[in-house]
Design a protein around this motif. Structure first.
Motif, PDB file in Angstrom:
ATOM      1  N   ALA A 153       0.817  -1.211   0.000  1.00  0.00           N
ATOM      2  CA  ALA A 153       0.000   0.000   0.000  1.00  0.00           C
ATOM      3  C   ALA A 153       0.854   1.266   0.000  1.00  0.00           C
ATOM      4  O   ALA A 153       0.504   2.265  -0.646  1.00  0.00           O
ATOM      5  CB  ALA A 153      -0.954   0.000   1.193  1.00  0.00           C
ATOM      6  N   LYS A 154       1.969   1.250   0.720  1.00  0.00           N
ATOM      7  CA  LYS A 154       2.835   2.424   0.724  1.00  0.00           C
ATOM      8  C   LYS A 154       3.404   2.724  -0.668  1.00  0.00           C
ATOM      9  O   LYS A 154       3.371   3.886  -1.117  1.00  0.00           O
ATOM     10  CB  LYS A 154       3.964   2.254   1.741  1.00  0.00           C
ATOM     11  CG  LYS A 154       3.575   2.597   3.172  1.00  0.00           C
ATOM     12  CD  LYS A 154       4.788   2.541   4.080  1.00  0.00           C
ATOM     13  CE  LYS A 154       4.487   3.062   5.473  1.00  0.00           C
ATOM     14  NZ  LYS A 154       5.695   3.054   6.337  1.00  0.00           N
ATOM     15  N   PRO A 155       3.940   1.739  -1.388  1.00  0.00           N
ATOM     16  CA  PRO A 155       4.412   2.027  -2.753  1.00  0.00           C
ATOM     17  C   PRO A 155       3.290   2.524  -3.665  1.00  0.00           C
ATOM     18  O   PRO A 155       3.537   3.367  -4.540  1.00  0.00           O
ATOM     19  CB  PRO A 155       4.957   0.679  -3.222  1.00  0.00           C
ATOM     20  CG  PRO A 155       5.361  -0.019  -1.968  1.00  0.00           C
ATOM     21  CD  PRO A 155       4.324   0.373  -0.956  1.00  0.00           C
ATOM     22  N   VAL A 160       1.581   7.621  -6.656  1.00  0.00           N
ATOM     23  CA  VAL A 160       0.655   8.718  -6.939  1.00  0.00           C
ATOM     24  C   VAL A 160       1.253  10.045  -6.481  1.00  0.00           C
ATOM     25  O   VAL A 160       1.204  11.046  -7.216  1.00  0.00           O
ATOM     26  CB  VAL A 160      -0.701   8.471  -6.251  1.00  0.00           C
ATOM     27  CG1 VAL A 160      -1.637   9.657  -6.469  1.00  0.00           C
ATOM     28  CG2 VAL A 160      -1.351   7.198  -6.786  1.00  0.00           C
ATOM     29  N   MET A 161       1.827  10.074  -5.302  1.00  0.00           N
ATOM     30  CA  MET A 161       2.394  11.314  -4.777  1.00  0.00           C
ATOM     31  C   MET A 161       3.523  11.833  -5.661  1.00  0.00           C
ATOM     32  O   MET A 161       3.582  13.030  -5.974  1.00  0.00           O
ATOM     33  CB  MET A 161       2.895  11.087  -3.347  1.00  0.00           C
ATOM     34  CG  MET A 161       1.789  10.903  -2.326  1.00  0.00           C
ATOM     35  SD  MET A 161       2.428  10.415  -0.700  1.00  0.00           S
ATOM     36  CE  MET A 161       3.383  11.859  -0.250  1.00  0.00           C
ATOM     37  N   GLU A 203       7.101  14.094  -0.122  1.00  0.00           N
ATOM     38  CA  GLU A 203       8.108  13.044  -0.252  1.00  0.00           C
ATOM     39  C   GLU A 203       7.677  11.853   0.599  1.00  0.00           C
ATOM     40  O   GLU A 203       7.496  11.985   1.819  1.00  0.00           O
ATOM     41  CB  GLU A 203       9.470  13.559   0.185  1.00  0.00           C
ATOM     42  CG  GLU A 203      10.014  14.621  -0.766  1.00  0.00           C
ATOM     43  CD  GLU A 203      11.436  15.023  -0.448  1.00  0.00           C
ATOM     44  OE1 GLU A 203      12.002  14.477   0.532  1.00  0.00           O
ATOM     45  OE2 GLU A 203      11.981  15.870  -1.184  1.00  0.00           O
ATOM     46  N   PRO A 204       7.481  10.693  -0.015  1.00  0.00           N
ATOM     47  CA  PRO A 204       6.863   9.558   0.683  1.00  0.00           C
ATOM     48  C   PRO A 204       7.476   9.214   2.033  1.00  0.00           C
ATOM     49  O   PRO A 204       6.746   9.050   3.014  1.00  0.00           O
ATOM     50  CB  PRO A 204       7.021   8.410  -0.327  1.00  0.00           C
ATOM     51  CG  PRO A 204       6.967   9.096  -1.650  1.00  0.00           C
ATOM     52  CD  PRO A 204       7.705  10.394  -1.449  1.00  0.00           C
ATOM     53  N   GLU A 205       8.798   9.092   2.111  1.00  0.00           N
ATOM     54  CA  GLU A 205       9.387   8.694   3.391  1.00  0.00           C
ATOM     55  C   GLU A 205       9.123   9.735   4.473  1.00  0.00           C
ATOM     56  O   GLU A 205       8.837   9.395   5.628  1.00  0.00           O
ATOM     57  CB  GLU A 205      10.888   8.449   3.230  1.00  0.00           C
ATOM     58  CG  GLU A 205      11.218   7.181   2.452  1.00  0.00           C
ATOM     59  CD  GLU A 205      10.522   5.948   3.024  1.00  0.00           C
ATOM     60  OE1 GLU A 205      10.538   5.781   4.271  1.00  0.00           O
ATOM     61  OE2 GLU A 205       9.957   5.169   2.243  1.00  0.00           O
ATOM     62  N   ALA A 206       9.210  11.005   4.112  1.00  0.00           N
ATOM     63  CA  ALA A 206       8.911  12.064   5.079  1.00  0.00           C
ATOM     64  C   ALA A 206       7.423  12.040   5.450  1.00  0.00           C
ATOM     65  O   ALA A 206       7.052  12.339   6.586  1.00  0.00           O
ATOM     66  CB  ALA A 206       9.292  13.427   4.495  1.00  0.00           C
ATOM     67  N   TYR A 207       6.604  11.685   4.499  1.00  0.00           N
ATOM     68  CA  TYR A 207       5.155  11.598   4.735  1.00  0.00           C
ATOM     69  C   TYR A 207       4.842  10.523   5.775  1.00  0.00           C
ATOM     70  O   TYR A 207       4.059  10.733   6.701  1.00  0.00           O
ATOM     71  CB  TYR A 207       4.472  11.284   3.404  1.00  0.00           C
ATOM     72  CG  TYR A 207       2.969  11.403   3.381  1.00  0.00           C
ATOM     73  CD1 TYR A 207       2.336  12.607   3.672  1.00  0.00           C
ATOM     74  CD2 TYR A 207       2.176  10.315   3.010  1.00  0.00           C
ATOM     75  CE1 TYR A 207       0.960  12.720   3.598  1.00  0.00           C
ATOM     76  CE2 TYR A 207       0.802  10.415   2.944  1.00  0.00           C
ATOM     77  CZ  TYR A 207       0.192  11.624   3.230  1.00  0.00           C
ATOM     78  OH  TYR A 207      -1.174  11.731   3.155  1.00  0.00           O
TER      79      TYR A 207
END
Length: 246
Positions: A153-155, A160-161, A203-207
């Motif tokens: 789900a994270k990827p 999308v982000m 940014e996904p990791e920061a999110y």
């Protein structure tokens, strides 16, 4: 961007579920990002929030079937509050036949990152299952993780982000300091670009780190917002929700 991060943390929408014994009151269920940030473009880039807000709106109307559909879409994009709400919906039988196994499985997904509120509810549900229900839960566990767990789900959310960040923000991602820049919304309001373009939003990791900051109990407070708006436009989804019932 630490200044922007502090601003975000004070006004986030990863709300804390209240802790009554009964189902969560949908009108008080979530906190939110600063309202001015939640533009159509922002929500199209954050489908976890888009679908959770649609689910919350349906929850407020008492349309639990529609709420379940929208929360399930949000759950595909790693939204833990939506997964927890699905757990409650199935456990309580709100707009669907009560199913304690599915209620537990959704709550277990919500507790995947170790957030205390969801982990406690997960154990509460597990302890209430019968031996046969526990056996069924074990047989379905990997299927649920394979569709809605963070590993997939994270990827999905990150894709999308990143796509929408490149399309909508370009070189302004991580913006800082240009006082001449102003963002005007369709309704005539202004958005602080330092907040809107904060890396923690894009940014996904920061999110994910930002979500952990809120959900691990260190968030300093809650902010309530008004009614959900502008959800008539549904962004394209890469998949429809599936029926988890075996």
């Amino acid at each position: 961007m630490r200044h922007a991060f502090r601003l975000c943390a004070l006004g986030l929408a990863f709300g804390l579920f209240a802790q009554p014994a009964s189902a969560t009151d949908p009108t008080r269920a979530f906190q939110d990002f600063p309202a001015e940030v939640l533009t159509d473009g922002f929500l199209e880039a954050h489908l976890d929030l888009f679908y959770r807000k649609a689910g919350t709106a349906a929850d407020k109307r008492g349309d639990f079937a529609e709420a379940r559909k929208q929360y399930q879409l949000a759950a595909r994009y790693a939204d833990k509050p939506s997964q927890a709400r699905l757990g409650e919906i199935y456990w309580e039988g709100q707009g669907v036949q009560a199913d304690h196994v599915m209620g537990f499985l959704w709550m277990a997904l919500a507790a995947e990152r170790g957030y205390d509120a969801f982990a406690a509810r997960k154990m509460q549900y597990w302890n209430a299952l019968t031996p046969d229900e526990r056996k069924r839960a074990v047989t379905l566990d990997q299927k649920m993780l394979g569709e809605y767990g963070d590993a997939v789900a994270k990827p999905r959310q990150a894709t999308v982000m990143r796509r929408e960040a490149l399309r909508g923000t370009g070189g302004l991602l991580g913006y800082s300091g240009a006082s001449s820049l102003s963002i005007t919304t369709a309704r005539g309001g202004n958005i602080d670009p330092e907040v809107f373009y904060a890396k923690e939003f894009w940014e996904p990791e920061a999110y994910w780190q930002m979500q952990d900051y809120v959900w691990d109990g260190r968030s300093p407070g809650r902010v309530d917002i008004g009614e959900v708006q502008d959800l008539g436009k549904q962004p394209p989804s890469d998949a429809k929700p599936k029926d988890e019932h075996p």
